[in-house]
Design a protein around this motif. Sequence first.
Motif, PDB file in Angstrom:
ATOM      1  N   MET A 275       0.834  -1.201   0.000  1.00  0.00           N
ATOM      2  CA  MET A 275       0.000   0.000   0.000  1.00  0.00           C
ATOM      3  C   MET A 275       0.872   1.256   0.000  1.00  0.00           C
ATOM      4  SD  MET A 275      -2.489   1.533   2.950  1.00  0.00           S
ATOM      5  CE  MET A 275      -1.050   2.158   3.824  1.00  0.00           C
ATOM      6  N   MET A 276       1.896   1.270   0.855  1.00  0.00           N
ATOM      7  CA  MET A 276       2.769   2.437   0.908  1.00  0.00           C
ATOM      8  C   MET A 276       3.561   2.590  -0.383  1.00  0.00           C
ATOM      9  SD  MET A 276       2.196   4.113   3.623  1.00  0.00           S
ATOM     10  CE  MET A 276       3.589   5.251   3.564  1.00  0.00           C
ATOM     11  N   ASN A 277       3.930   1.467  -0.998  1.00  0.00           N
ATOM     12  CA  ASN A 277       4.559   1.523  -2.310  1.00  0.00           C
ATOM     13  C   ASN A 277       3.637   2.174  -3.323  1.00  0.00           C
ATOM     14  OD1 ASN A 277       7.197   0.776  -2.892  1.00  0.00           O
ATOM     15  ND2 ASN A 277       6.779  -1.400  -2.718  1.00  0.00           N
ATOM     16  N   GLY A 278       2.369   1.717  -3.315  1.00  0.00           N
ATOM     17  CA  GLY A 278       1.407   2.182  -4.295  1.00  0.00           C
ATOM     18  C   GLY A 278       1.025   3.640  -4.130  1.00  0.00           C
ATOM     19  N   ILE A 279       0.726   4.056  -2.897  1.00  0.00           N
ATOM     20  CA  ILE A 279       0.232   5.425  -2.725  1.00  0.00           C
ATOM     21  C   ILE A 279       1.333   6.470  -2.888  1.00  0.00           C
ATOM     22  CG2 ILE A 279      -1.691   4.694  -1.266  1.00  0.00           C
ATOM     23  CD1 ILE A 279      -0.207   5.669   1.165  1.00  0.00           C
ATOM     24  N   GLN A 280       2.608   6.042  -2.812  1.00  0.00           N
ATOM     25  CA  GLN A 280       3.682   6.984  -3.113  1.00  0.00           C
ATOM     26  C   GLN A 280       3.677   7.397  -4.581  1.00  0.00           C
ATOM     27  OE1 GLN A 280       7.695   6.035  -1.396  1.00  0.00           O
ATOM     28  NE2 GLN A 280       6.559   4.462  -0.299  1.00  0.00           N
ATOM     29  N   ALA A 281       3.017   6.575  -5.414  1.00  0.00           N
ATOM     30  CA  ALA A 281       2.910   6.915  -6.829  1.00  0.00           C
ATOM     31  C   ALA A 281       1.599   7.633  -7.151  1.00  0.00           C
ATOM     32  CB  ALA A 281       3.012   5.637  -7.669  1.00  0.00           C
ATOM     33  N   VAL A 282       0.726   7.806  -6.143  1.00  0.00           N
ATOM     34  CA  VAL A 282      -0.583   8.435  -6.350  1.00  0.00           C
ATOM     35  C   VAL A 282      -0.464   9.949  -6.148  1.00  0.00           C
ATOM     36  CG1 VAL A 282      -2.967   8.557  -5.504  1.00  0.00           C
ATOM     37  CG2 VAL A 282      -1.800   6.339  -5.668  1.00  0.00           C
TER      38      VAL A 282
ATOM     39  N   VAL B 145      12.425  -2.779  -2.288  1.00  0.00           N
ATOM     40  CA  VAL B 145      11.313  -3.193  -3.139  1.00  0.00           C
ATOM     41  C   VAL B 145       9.995  -3.150  -2.374  1.00  0.00           C
ATOM     42  CG1 VAL B 145      10.426  -5.026  -4.639  1.00  0.00           C
ATOM     43  CG2 VAL B 145      12.890  -4.666  -4.420  1.00  0.00           C
ATOM     44  N   SER B 146      10.048  -3.486  -1.077  1.00  0.00           N
ATOM     45  CA  SER B 146       8.823  -3.567  -0.286  1.00  0.00           C
ATOM     46  C   SER B 146       8.191  -2.210  -0.024  1.00  0.00           C
ATOM     47  CB  SER B 146       9.112  -4.254   1.061  1.00  0.00           C
ATOM     48  OG  SER B 146       9.587  -5.558   0.857  1.00  0.00           O
ATOM     49  N   TYR B 147       9.019  -1.185   0.207  1.00  0.00           N
ATOM     50  CA  TYR B 147       8.486   0.120   0.576  1.00  0.00           C
ATOM     51  C   TYR B 147       8.895   1.258  -0.365  1.00  0.00           C
ATOM     52  CZ  TYR B 147       6.410  -1.311   4.987  1.00  0.00           C
ATOM     53  OH  TYR B 147       5.605  -1.878   5.923  1.00  0.00           O
ATOM     54  N   TYR B 148       9.944   1.051  -1.163  1.00  0.00           N
ATOM     55  CA  TYR B 148      10.453   2.166  -1.969  1.00  0.00           C
ATOM     56  C   TYR B 148      10.621   1.782  -3.435  1.00  0.00           C
ATOM     57  CZ  TYR B 148      11.139   4.193   2.586  1.00  0.00           C
ATOM     58  OH  TYR B 148      10.913   4.677   3.847  1.00  0.00           O
ATOM     59  N   LEU B 149       9.726   0.946  -3.916  1.00  0.00           N
ATOM     60  CA  LEU B 149       9.793   0.562  -5.320  1.00  0.00           C
ATOM     61  C   LEU B 149       9.626   1.780  -6.234  1.00  0.00           C
ATOM     62  CD1 LEU B 149      10.016  -1.673  -7.426  1.00  0.00           C
ATOM     63  CD2 LEU B 149       7.528  -1.945  -7.306  1.00  0.00           C
ATOM     64  N   ALA B 150       8.697   2.667  -5.887  1.00  0.00           N
ATOM     65  CA  ALA B 150       8.456   3.845  -6.732  1.00  0.00           C
ATOM     66  C   ALA B 150       9.717   4.714  -6.875  1.00  0.00           C
ATOM     67  CB  ALA B 150       7.286   4.667  -6.185  1.00  0.00           C
TER      68      ALA B 150
ATOM     69  N   GLY C 250      14.091   5.956 -14.785  1.00  0.00           N
ATOM     70  CA  GLY C 250      13.258   6.619 -15.776  1.00  0.00           C
ATOM     71  C   GLY C 250      11.820   6.181 -15.850  1.00  0.00           C
ATOM     72  N   ILE C 251      11.356   5.321 -14.928  1.00  0.00           N
ATOM     73  CA  ILE C 251       9.954   4.898 -14.920  1.00  0.00           C
ATOM     74  C   ILE C 251       9.213   5.804 -13.945  1.00  0.00           C
ATOM     75  CG2 ILE C 251       8.339   3.012 -14.447  1.00  0.00           C
ATOM     76  CD1 ILE C 251      10.599   1.064 -15.136  1.00  0.00           C
ATOM     77  N   THR C 252       8.400   6.723 -14.460  1.00  0.00           N
ATOM     78  CA  THR C 252       7.769   7.749 -13.621  1.00  0.00           C
ATOM     79  C   THR C 252       6.243   7.743 -13.678  1.00  0.00           C
ATOM     80  OG1 THR C 252       7.970   9.347 -15.425  1.00  0.00           O
ATOM     81  CG2 THR C 252       9.774   9.258 -13.823  1.00  0.00           C
ATOM     82  N   SER C 253       5.660   7.047 -14.623  1.00  0.00           N
ATOM     83  CA  SER C 253       4.210   7.051 -14.790  1.00  0.00           C
ATOM     84  C   SER C 253       3.520   6.370 -13.610  1.00  0.00           C
ATOM     85  CB  SER C 253       3.840   6.315 -16.081  1.00  0.00           C
ATOM     86  OG  SER C 253       2.486   5.936 -16.101  1.00  0.00           O
ATOM     87  N   GLN C 254       2.439   7.000 -13.094  1.00  0.00           N
ATOM     88  CA  GLN C 254       1.649   6.383 -12.020  1.00  0.00           C
ATOM     89  C   GLN C 254       1.197   4.986 -12.421  1.00  0.00           C
ATOM     90  OE1 GLN C 254      -1.307   8.934  -9.709  1.00  0.00           O
ATOM     91  NE2 GLN C 254      -1.170  10.088 -11.619  1.00  0.00           N
ATOM     92  N   GLU C 255       0.678   4.877 -13.639  1.00  0.00           N
ATOM     93  CA  GLU C 255       0.125   3.608 -14.085  1.00  0.00           C
ATOM     94  C   GLU C 255       1.195   2.530 -14.192  1.00  0.00           C
ATOM     95  OE1 GLU C 255      -2.759   1.727 -17.562  1.00  0.00           O
ATOM     96  OE2 GLU C 255      -2.156   3.821 -17.648  1.00  0.00           O
ATOM     97  N   ARG C 256       2.348   2.875 -14.776  1.00  0.00           N
ATOM     98  CA  ARG C 256       3.418   1.884 -14.935  1.00  0.00           C
ATOM     99  C   ARG C 256       3.966   1.439 -13.589  1.00  0.00           C
ATOM    100  NH1 ARG C 256       8.164   2.836 -18.960  1.00  0.00           N
ATOM    101  NH2 ARG C 256       8.409   0.622 -18.453  1.00  0.00           N
ATOM    102  N   ILE C 257       4.159   2.357 -12.652  1.00  0.00           N
ATOM    103  CA  ILE C 257       4.711   1.991 -11.342  1.00  0.00           C
ATOM    104  C   ILE C 257       3.755   1.090 -10.579  1.00  0.00           C
ATOM    105  CG2 ILE C 257       5.375   2.895  -9.072  1.00  0.00           C
ATOM    106  CD1 ILE C 257       6.508   5.347 -10.498  1.00  0.00           C
TER     107      ILE C 257
END
Length: 514
Positions: free
Chosen positions: A48-55, A297-302, A309-316
């Motif tokens: 969740m923390m990985n995901g919402i960092q990209a939101v 990877v668990s908390y800081y994948l974004a 160079g991978i910055t898109s919300q959707e791709r991450i």
Amino acid sequence: MQAVEDKAVLSVDGEKPFYKNKNLLRLYLQMIPGTLIVSATMGYDGSMMNGIQAVDRWNIYFGYPTGSLLGIMNAILPLGAVFGIPLAAYISDHYGRRWAMTAGDIIMIIGAIIQTSSINIAMFLVSRFVIGFGLTIAGSSAPMLTAELAHPTSRTTITSMYNTLWYVGSIIAAWVTYGTFRINNDWSWRIPALLQMIPSIINIAGVWFLPESPRWLIGNERYDEAKQILIDTHGEGDPNSELVRLEFEEIRAAIQAEMALGKQSWGQLFNSPGNRYRTFLVLCCAYFPQWSGSGLVSYYLAPVLRTIGITSQERITLINGIIQIWNMIVSMIGANLVNRLGRRVIFVSSTSLMLLAMISWTISGSQYTMHGSGAAGSAVLFSLIFFMSAYNFCWNPLSVAYPVEILTFPIRAKGVSLLVGAVKSASFFNQFVNPIGLEKLQWKFYIVYCSWLGLVLAVVFFLFPETKGRTLEEIAVIFDKDFYKTEDVEKTVLEDDKSSEKNGNLTVETREKI
């Protein structure tokens, strides 16, 4: 007592798989919501923390946290877990494993509600501290009850599966955030925050369908209840089961001998060479995997993906979801091969592969930074996935299962509480430092993990003993050979066995099955 190789497919009678034994099948199915689901809470949090960092909405709401602020937003949960250690051991020892899980679940539900309702960073931090506090209380008892209820021949496989359900929560959170990031308001991150309570609700509903630990009951002199549970779960309901008779007497003799050493206290973790060795290995199983690089990877994948160079919300969020599914597959394969391959083979081979993957990750990261090569960026992503595959094959299933089986009953609750608390203390440091290291050093930060993994490999090779093919009580002899000789524990158990043989209730074949 002579131990034989564990065979996870054996049931009580040694002839049919556990899934054809209705008693064991029912027990293990009840363990899914009753104990195993607890691990999903932590997995949910990391993903969740990985995901919402990209939101975008989450970043806007909290002012685009980076560096130390982002670190403390992640690290505050394991800090709360450290503070839960004393209460976790107390509830588990005095009131049983099921009450400890229930208390921890209630606290985590309260924390999830506060997290969802957060109106500022301070409230968000408090909520995560509360969740961590409850997680230690529930998470220290769940693997103990799993190990203490499981049949001897399938104990390691079932206990190893506990930590693999970390990825059930992780997968759910990854795909929830992938779906909600499109919502153009704060519910894009509040919905994932709210759903963090789901594993705790399931656990509260499921844990009371499980019996209490027979070892805990024997330790509290409730022998009839303990024996009946063993009859119902391991003896197919047969009160004259030879295997149950042997198992009960072995557990009782071992616990009585261990309890005779004196009053239970935290000092028992260090009061003998055997216990000091166990405690050292418990701490290794806490700090080694947490400081190996998995936290990246668990908390800081974004942030890691942004460095290539991978910055898109959707791709991450999409990559996060796919990686979590792959991680769960690999960890379940590892859990099911523990008994076949042995602990040491898995520890040494997997840690070696992790070191190689981290070296590759470092080299390809440096090449991307210097040249901006797409091939180097792809190599980083490949190295990351390869590293996590090696990690999940070993450290995900064994970082909990191994400590649970090497700890004896009098120190098991305190030892597992120490394990959970040490994991969270390591995670607190790791999660606080990782974003700062990534921000300041970029690819050079990975060199630290390469050095650490070299040390981990040396320790597991020289100091981790093999426990394959032994019951919980027999594993104790590996660490306490002198104690078992001087206290005549083995003699006591053998006398009980001879008495049973005299009455026609014990056979050599039954002894070999356990």
